[in-house]
Design an enzyme around this catalytic site. Structure first.
Site, PDB file in Angstrom:
ATOM      1  N   ILE A  22      39.426  13.898  28.980  1.00  0.00           N
ATOM      2  CA  ILE A  22      38.935  12.901  30.096  1.00  0.00           C
ATOM      3  C   ILE A  22      40.363  12.348  30.833  1.00  0.00           C
ATOM      4  CG2 ILE A  22      39.799  10.030  29.789  1.00  0.00           C
ATOM      5  CD1 ILE A  22      37.734   9.707  27.438  1.00  0.00           C
ATOM      6  N   ARG A  52      19.599  11.388  49.880  1.00  0.00           N
ATOM      7  CA  ARG A  52      20.106  10.357  49.817  1.00  0.00           C
ATOM      8  C   ARG A  52      21.552  10.035  48.490  1.00  0.00           C
ATOM      9  NH1 ARG A  52      16.321  10.583  45.867  1.00  0.00           N
ATOM     10  NH2 ARG A  52      16.456  10.177  43.714  1.00  0.00           N
ATOM     11  N   HIS A  53      21.702  11.136  47.859  1.00  0.00           N
ATOM     12  CA  HIS A  53      23.096  11.695  47.570  1.00  0.00           C
ATOM     13  C   HIS A  53      23.726  11.731  47.885  1.00  0.00           C
ATOM     14  CE1 HIS A  53      20.135  10.885  43.794  1.00  0.00           C
ATOM     15  NE2 HIS A  53      19.846  12.337  44.292  1.00  0.00           N
ATOM     16  N   ASP A  80      44.379  22.755  28.592  1.00  0.00           N
ATOM     17  CA  ASP A  80      45.399  22.405  27.507  1.00  0.00           C
ATOM     18  C   ASP A  80      45.408  22.762  26.925  1.00  0.00           C
ATOM     19  OD1 ASP A  80      44.586  20.945  26.701  1.00  0.00           O
ATOM     20  OD2 ASP A  80      45.036  18.787  27.142  1.00  0.00           O
ATOM     21  N   HIS A  81      46.104  23.100  25.712  1.00  0.00           N
ATOM     22  CA  HIS A  81      46.133  23.154  24.280  1.00  0.00           C
ATOM     23  C   HIS A  81      44.725  22.372  23.664  1.00  0.00           C
ATOM     24  CE1 HIS A  81      48.365  19.812  24.276  1.00  0.00           C
ATOM     25  NE2 HIS A  81      48.455  20.012  22.909  1.00  0.00           N
ATOM     26  N   CYS A 135      39.957  20.154  28.187  1.00  0.00           N
ATOM     27  CA  CYS A 135      41.694  19.073  27.687  1.00  0.00           C
ATOM     28  C   CYS A 135      40.859  18.697  25.771  1.00  0.00           C
ATOM     29  CB  CYS A 135      42.286  18.569  27.843  1.00  0.00           C
ATOM     30  SG  CYS A 135      41.637  16.559  28.297  1.00  0.00           S
ATOM     31  N   GLY A 136      41.855  18.033  25.008  1.00  0.00           N
ATOM     32  CA  GLY A 136      41.117  17.948  24.084  1.00  0.00           C
ATOM     33  C   GLY A 136      39.659  17.013  24.284  1.00  0.00           C
ATOM     34  N   THR A 137      39.745  15.787  25.142  1.00  0.00           N
ATOM     35  CA  THR A 137      38.889  14.953  25.151  1.00  0.00           C
ATOM     36  C   THR A 137      38.579  14.925  26.377  1.00  0.00           C
ATOM     37  OG1 THR A 137      40.010  13.298  26.923  1.00  0.00           O
ATOM     38  CG2 THR A 137      39.968  13.176  24.125  1.00  0.00           C
TER      39      THR A 137
HETATM   40  C1  RB5 Z   1      46.416  16.686  24.427  1.00  0.00           C
HETATM   41  O1  RB5 Z   1      47.065  16.193  22.705  1.00  0.00           O
HETATM   42  C2  RB5 Z   1      45.254  15.167  24.287  1.00  0.00           C
HETATM   43  O2  RB5 Z   1      45.788  14.372  24.786  1.00  0.00           O
HETATM   44  C3  RB5 Z   1      44.714  16.061  26.116  1.00  0.00           C
HETATM   45  O3  RB5 Z   1      44.114  17.165  25.491  1.00  0.00           O
HETATM   46  C4  RB5 Z   1      43.562  15.191  26.008  1.00  0.00           C
HETATM   47  O4  RB5 Z   1      42.802  14.962  25.286  1.00  0.00           O
HETATM   48  C5  RB5 Z   1      43.571  14.171  27.313  1.00  0.00           C
HETATM   49  O5  RB5 Z   1      42.941  13.070  27.594  1.00  0.00           O
END
Ligand code: RB5
Length: 149
Positions: A69, A132-133, A8-9, A65-67
């Site tokens: 996550i 084992r994995h 994403d951005h 993505c940003g994190t």
């Molecule tokens: C976008 O602003 C941000 O929420 C996304 O890139 C990501 O970090 C979500 O987990």
């Protein structure tokens, strides 16, 4: 290998060095976007890359993505996807060696471009250790079989 790449951005700042690492390690890539800083929704890119891996269009994926996550959570909603959220070089290697990760996710607001190059290289060079994995990964597949509709 052919590597599906999507972001994403918030992860776009890492994509150039991810692709550079893929090329430098003599692999191919499919770029599923995004390509601008316009705000987009990370699940859309997780879906494109997850389906490419599941359908065999790509051998592995990398999501940004940003994190890292949100996009990893979304990718892990697809049966057969083992997406590892990685913020360090050791995990980039171990997610393949121990977990047979078929997608790695990184965060553009956590890691810098040189980290992304390093993590991508480690992810691509690593091999699943099996043994084992493999038993443990197969247990994850059993959980999927029981719980995915
Ligand atoms: C976008 O602003 C941000 O929420 C996304 O890139 C990501 O970090 C979500 O987990």
């Amino acid at each position: 290998m052919k590597i599906a790449v999507g972001c994403d951005h918030g992860g776009l700042n890492l994509k150039g060095q991810v692709i550079r690492a893929i090329i430098d390690n003599s692999h191919e890539y499919i770029d599923f976007g995004t390509d601008t800083l316009d705000s987009v929704d990370y699940p859309d890119y997780a879906e494109k890359v997850a389906l490419a891996v599941i359908n065999g269009q790509a051998d592995k994926g990398i999501l940004l993505c940003g994190t890292g996550i949100g996009i990893s959570i979304a990718a892990n909603k697809f049966k057969g996807i083992r997406c590892a959220h990685v913020t360090d070089a050791f995990s980039a290697q171990m997610c393949v060696e121990h977990n047979n990760a078929n997608i790695m996710a990184m965060g553009g607001r956590i890691s810098d471009s040189s980290d992304a190059y390093d993590f991508t290289t480690k992810y691509l060079k690593a091999s699943f250790a099996g043994g084992r994995h493999d038993i443990r990964v197969k247990k994850i597949e059993l959980i999927e079989d029981k719980n995915f509709k």
